[in-house]
Design an enzyme around this catalytic site. Structure first.
Site, PDB file in Angstrom:
ATOM      1  N   GLU A 200       0.910  -1.027   0.148  1.00 56.23           N
ATOM      2  CA  GLU A 200       0.039   0.028   0.103  1.00 56.23           C
ATOM      3  C   GLU A 200       1.006   1.428  -0.020  1.00 56.23           C
ATOM      4  OE1 GLU A 200      -3.300   2.447   2.832  1.00 56.23           O
ATOM      5  OE2 GLU A 200      -2.573   0.435   3.492  1.00 56.23           O
TER       6      GLU A 200
ATOM      7  N   HIS B 277      12.619  -3.041   6.540  1.00 54.95           N
ATOM      8  CA  HIS B 277      12.510  -3.152   5.094  1.00 54.95           C
ATOM      9  C   HIS B 277      11.249  -4.040   4.650  1.00 54.95           C
ATOM     10  CE1 HIS B 277      15.174  -6.688   6.250  1.00 54.95           C
ATOM     11  NE2 HIS B 277      14.291  -7.106   5.428  1.00 54.95           N
TER      12      HIS B 277
ATOM     13  N   GLU C 258      14.769  -5.573   0.329  1.00 59.64           N
ATOM     14  CA  GLU C 258      15.590  -6.643   0.087  1.00 59.64           C
ATOM     15  C   GLU C 258      15.076  -7.589  -1.100  1.00 59.64           C
ATOM     16  OE1 GLU C 258      17.390 -10.313   2.820  1.00 59.64           O
ATOM     17  OE2 GLU C 258      15.564  -9.095   3.437  1.00 59.64           O
TER      18      GLU C 258
END
Length: 255
Positions: free
Chosen positions: A57, A75, A122
C-alpha cells in the site's frame, strides 16, 4: 484466511514516481485505489499474487509533506526464484535502479535496493510465490521476548524461521496454517540494547479478519492496545500497536 497479513503500508512523497518505480522494476499492477479528500491509497502487487499473499500500500498525502525514515522499521523483502538473484539484481541495475547493496556484498544470499523515498527493499531467493511478491516485512524490536510473546499470544503466530548471529537475531513469524506464499513478519533484535525512532515514512502492517468485531474483541481480551477501535473507524477497520509502537491494522478485506 483470518490472521494472515494483507499488506504493508509506506508513505511516499511523489505518487506518480513511486508507482512508476514499482510498476517498471517489479512489474507490479494496481490492485485497488482509495481516493479521499486529503490522501490517496494505492495497492500494488504482482499479477498472479497468491490468495494468501500480501500487497504493498502506497499512501500519498496531498499536502506535500515530507517524511522521516526512522529506524524502527527495516525493509520489505521481495522474492526471486532460487539461483536468479544475480540476474534479477543486474536487471534492476540495467533499468537504472541505484546500486545499494549488491549480492556479492551480502554473501550471495540476498541484496538490497531503495525505492525513490528511501524505503529499503531486500531481494531474497524463494521457490514459492510469484517473482517480486512480498516475502516479509522487517521490524526492529527492543525486547525480543516481549515482541515474540505479543505475536504468539495476541495473533497466534508461530515461528517459521530464525537466524542467530553474534550481534543480532532475526525471527520470522506468521499464522500456523498460512501458505508459504503468505508474507511473514521479521522481528530483528540487536543485542546492544539500542532504542529506535519510529519515523513516519512507514505506516503499518495489516492483518486480515474474517469478522472484524469478533477479531477485535479477541485482541482486547488478550490485552492488546486499544489504539483505534472499529467504531472509531466506521466499522471498516481498526488499529492496535505492538510493544515497540509499530501500528497494526485489522481489516475485513471484503469491506
Amino acid at each position: 484466511m483470518s490472521g494472515v497479513l494483507d499488506h504493508v503500508m509506506m508513505r511516499v512523497e511523489d505518487l506518480d514516481e513511486s508507482l512508476d518505480w514499482y510498476q517498471t522494476h517489479f512489474d507490479y499492477e494496481e490492485k485497488g485505489r482509495w481516493e479521499a479528500d486529503t490522501f490517496t491509497n494505492v495497492y500494488l502487487g504482482p499479477e498472479d499474487v497468491h490468495e494468501d499473499g500480501a500487497v504493498l500500500e502506497l499512501t500519498y498525502n496531498h499536502d506535500d509533506r515530507t517524511y522521516e525514515m526512522g529506524d524502527a522499521w527495516g525493509h520489505i523483502a521481495v522474492r526471486v526464484p532460487e539461483g536468479e538473484l544475480e540476474d534479477a539484481y543486474q536487471q534492476l541495475m540495467d533499468e537504472g535502479v541505484e546500486d545499494y547493496r549488491d549480492p556479492e556484498s551480502c554473501g550471495g544470499r540476498y541484496a538490497f535496493v531503495k525505492d525513490p523515498d528511501g524505503h529499503e527493499v531486500e531481494i531474497v531467493q524463494r521457490d514459492q510465490g510469484a517473482k517480486w511478491s512480498i516475502d516479509h516485512t522487517m521490524m526492529r524490536v527492543e525486547d525480543a521476548d516481549e515482541a515474540l510473546g505479543f505475536w504468539t499470544r495476541k495473533f497466534e503466530y508461530e515461528h517459521t524461521g530464525r537466524w542467530e548471529s553474534d550481534t543480532f537475531a532475526n525471527y520470522f513469524m506468521k499464522p500456523e496454517d498460512a501458505a508459504e506464499e503468505a508474507m511473514a513478519v521479521e522481528l530483528t533484535y540487536n543485542y546492544d540494547g539500542r532504542s529506535y525512532t519510529m519515523g513516519d515514512a512507514w505506516g503499518h502492517v495489516c492483518v486480515r479478519a474474517d469478522d472484524l468485531s469478533e477479531y477485535w474483541d479477541t485482541l482486547m481480551e488478550r490485552e492488546a492496545e486499544d489504539y483505534r477501535d472499529p467504531e472509531s473507524c466506521d466499522q471498516r477497520y481498526a488499529f492496535t500497536k505492538d510493544p515497540d509502537g509499530h501500528e497494526i491494522e485489522i481489516l475485513n478485506p471484503d469491506d
